[in-house]
Scaffold this motif. Sequence first.
Motif, PDB file in Angstrom:
ATOM      1  N   PRO A  26     -85.014  39.509   0.703  1.00 18.47           N
ATOM      2  CA  PRO A  26     -85.045  38.061   0.917  1.00 18.47           C
ATOM      3  C   PRO A  26     -84.561  37.702   2.320  1.00 18.47           C
ATOM      4  CG  PRO A  26     -83.144  38.656  -0.420  1.00 18.47           C
ATOM      5  CD  PRO A  26     -83.919  39.919  -0.181  1.00 18.47           C
ATOM      6  N   LEU A  29     -80.981  36.903   3.304  1.00 24.39           N
ATOM      7  CA  LEU A  29     -80.042  38.009   3.510  1.00 24.39           C
ATOM      8  C   LEU A  29     -80.199  38.615   4.906  1.00 24.39           C
ATOM      9  CD1 LEU A  29     -77.910  39.861   2.061  1.00 24.39           C
ATOM     10  CD2 LEU A  29     -79.803  41.387   1.507  1.00 24.39           C
ATOM     11  N   TYR A  30     -81.440  38.770   5.361  1.00 27.08           N
ATOM     12  CA  TYR A  30     -81.677  39.542   6.586  1.00 27.08           C
ATOM     13  C   TYR A  30     -81.661  38.697   7.860  1.00 27.08           C
ATOM     14  CZ  TYR A  30     -82.499  43.568   3.640  1.00 27.08           C
ATOM     15  OH  TYR A  30     -82.326  44.596   2.747  1.00 27.08           O
ATOM     16  N   LEU A 107     -72.307  38.049   2.280  1.00 28.10           N
ATOM     17  CA  LEU A 107     -73.319  38.962   1.746  1.00 28.10           C
ATOM     18  C   LEU A 107     -74.151  39.620   2.845  1.00 28.10           C
ATOM     19  CD1 LEU A 107     -74.297  40.084  -0.951  1.00 28.10           C
ATOM     20  CD2 LEU A 107     -75.978  38.241  -1.028  1.00 28.10           C
TER      21      LEU A 107
ATOM     22  N   GLU B 144     -79.550  42.697  -2.034  1.00 29.74           N
ATOM     23  CA  GLU B 144     -80.758  41.865  -2.160  1.00 29.74           C
ATOM     24  C   GLU B 144     -80.770  41.151  -3.514  1.00 29.74           C
ATOM     25  OE1 GLU B 144     -84.015  44.573  -1.496  1.00 29.74           O
ATOM     26  OE2 GLU B 144     -83.569  44.810   0.642  1.00 29.74           O
ATOM     27  N   GLN B 146     -78.210  40.311  -5.369  1.00 30.61           N
ATOM     28  CA  GLN B 146     -77.216  39.235  -5.358  1.00 30.61           C
ATOM     29  C   GLN B 146     -77.742  38.033  -4.572  1.00 30.61           C
ATOM     30  OE1 GLN B 146     -74.611  38.292  -6.819  1.00 30.61           O
ATOM     31  NE2 GLN B 146     -73.378  37.025  -5.446  1.00 30.61           N
ATOM     32  N   GLN B 147     -78.460  38.276  -3.472  1.00 28.09           N
ATOM     33  CA  GLN B 147     -79.011  37.162  -2.695  1.00 28.09           C
ATOM     34  C   GLN B 147     -80.056  36.401  -3.516  1.00 28.09           C
ATOM     35  OE1 GLN B 147     -78.108  36.129   0.663  1.00 28.09           O
ATOM     36  NE2 GLN B 147     -79.127  34.362  -0.242  1.00 28.09           N
ATOM     37  N   TYR B 148     -80.934  37.127  -4.239  1.00 23.47           N
ATOM     38  CA  TYR B 148     -81.910  36.440  -5.104  1.00 23.47           C
ATOM     39  C   TYR B 148     -81.178  35.616  -6.162  1.00 23.47           C
ATOM     40  CZ  TYR B 148     -85.980  38.896  -3.153  1.00 23.47           C
ATOM     41  OH  TYR B 148     -86.970  39.346  -2.315  1.00 23.47           O
ATOM     42  N   LEU B 150     -78.209  34.267  -5.904  1.00 23.41           N
ATOM     43  CA  LEU B 150     -77.698  33.068  -5.235  1.00 23.41           C
ATOM     44  C   LEU B 150     -78.838  32.074  -4.978  1.00 23.41           C
ATOM     45  CD1 LEU B 150     -75.279  34.614  -2.537  1.00 23.41           C
ATOM     46  CD2 LEU B 150     -74.599  33.397  -4.609  1.00 23.41           C
ATOM     47  N   ASN B 151     -79.998  32.601  -4.566  1.00 24.01           N
ATOM     48  CA  ASN B 151     -81.145  31.728  -4.303  1.00 24.01           C
ATOM     49  C   ASN B 151     -81.545  30.937  -5.553  1.00 24.01           C
ATOM     50  OD1 ASN B 151     -81.214  32.808  -1.750  1.00 24.01           O
ATOM     51  ND2 ASN B 151     -83.149  33.904  -1.997  1.00 24.01           N
TER      52      ASN B 151
END
Lengths: 326, 326
Positions: A26, A29-30, A107, B144, B146-148, B150-151
Amino acid sequence: MKILTLSQLHELIEKEIVDQKKTLEPRELYEPIWYTLENGGKRLRPILVLMGCQLFNENIELALKPALGIEMFHNFTLLHDDIMDKAFLRRNQPTVHIKWDVNRAILSGDALAIQSNVYISSTTKEVLPKVLSVFNKTALEVCEGQQYDLNFEMVDEVGEDEYLKMISLKTAVLLAGSLKIGALIGGASDQDAEKLYSFGYDMGMAFQLQDDYLDSFGDPKVFGKKIGGDILANKKTLLLIKAKQLADEGELKKLNKWFSSKKGNPAKKIKEVIGIFIKLEIDKYIRGLVHSYSKLALASLGELDIEDNLKEELTQFTNSLINRVS
Amino acid sequence: MKILTLSQLHELIEKEIVDQKKTLEPRELYEPIWYTLENGGKRLRPILVLMGCQLFNENIELALKPALGIEMFHNFTLLHDDIMDKAFLRRNQPTVHIKWDVNRAILSGDALAIQSNVYISSTTKEVLPKVLSVFNKTALEVCEGQQYDLNFEMVDEVGEDEYLKMISLKTAVLLAGSLKIGALIGGASDQDAEKLYSFGYDMGMAFQLQDDYLDSFGDPKVFGKKIGGDILANKKTLLLIKAKQLADEGELKKLNKWFSSKKGNPAKKIKEVIGIFIKLEIDKYIRGLVHSYSKLALASLGELDIEDNLKEELTQFTNSLINRVS
């Protein structure tokens, strides 16, 4: 033996960062990772990895990915430190937790740290265990240094030795480790790698003390940052620690007053504090320490079993770091 | 071939944690690490590392430090996730950022991640590159995931596929990677290690979906946590996603009302939402998925070139995970 100059090494690093950039999902994140990596800086640590390698091996390509890994690790620590220090700006750009938010800064910092492991591990099976051992030990020490730095905010007094220990962990060991990792990748003996570590450690101490020096005594026209940032942030740098040791009753009272809060006229605070520093010859004391550490560094360099023209390059580099004005 | 049981493996892990505990300075950095590690949990991931190893090698001592490294990595992600999720409790104890503060939680989490690298790297030169490659890839995927996750908090609707992708990254890949790392350390062929990964992945999906199931349909007497935690936190789990797909107009209106805010009577919200879930047979749907994934897992296990009695152990383990009540 072909030796690349400092600016050629710098260019290699910048090119590698551009080459390695990928648009991954995603993006939340990057995106902050590349925002941080592309935000410039001296690239001191990856250059040291390459320098360490080219002392022992013409093929510095071997060290390019690990060098980028070290730069990633350094940027990861900055990213998280900026959250902890509530810093708004980094190299004149908004910090990640300000531009996005704290969660993304935590993160994406974690992901950057993991990426740094990927790049640092890009080396041969033969040297990998040694490289990782140096890297992981150093990485942990950098965290310890940051914790001591945070601790200093909570206490009234910090000793000179405590301060030197903190900057050694927070800064010097990573410069030292960068050189050592490069040397190991280049095929150095354990003994030579260790001497290069000593060189990097003392050079790192000189580097950080010069940083502290410039915050009060830099030339505003060339320094790049505002003079007195550490003073306004009430940082317990060695300048303040030493000044408090040497101050008479009146000076001590003034220093304690200024450093007891962040209120008051900033320009007046900076002027008055630096005035006391100068009167107590703190500038000379710090510059003296910078020279002592750089002498120690060059002594380690002298013991290294490499050609003199290679040593010349590192000597010049050391001199440029300790005499830098920005 | 001597095979240790699940509880013997669990005991080994607990003993190793006790054995490895050191009192290091600065204590502000290391205290939260051991607070987190000693706070129990299922130790599922390190047990899977040991299980993966003992399928191919009697000497599971080989995998003990890497297993602890995986548990450290898992605890590092929990420590940082708890900051991001503003969680107050973890396994009935105050989370690190609540017990101390956010800065210590960030920094000790970073140090724990580095420690995990140290332990995971404690393996032979021969398998180290492969082990690190699996570990670093997996670690990045967990970020990744964890980011999804959060999204998902920022959007109105999450699709079933998106949800499954998120839990695969956040949970399944680490269970899969743990088995694969153990297998590689034990000397498995790449092919067998990969099949064990597939087994672990599908088992991980079943494990997480069972987790989601229990949050609504667990037995309050044995579940260990309060029923409905995900519902009160407005989490967009597959239960809610599927219910919204199947709901009639009236049910959809009720679900949207309850999940549009965190206000309202909690007990009433849980009761009414679970009532809708049951009417729409969401419980059966999720349990069906749990069974499908565990079938897939057992099919991968079937292809593995190991003795049947070893497979039996993993089959029992899978069944215990998908039928667990807490």
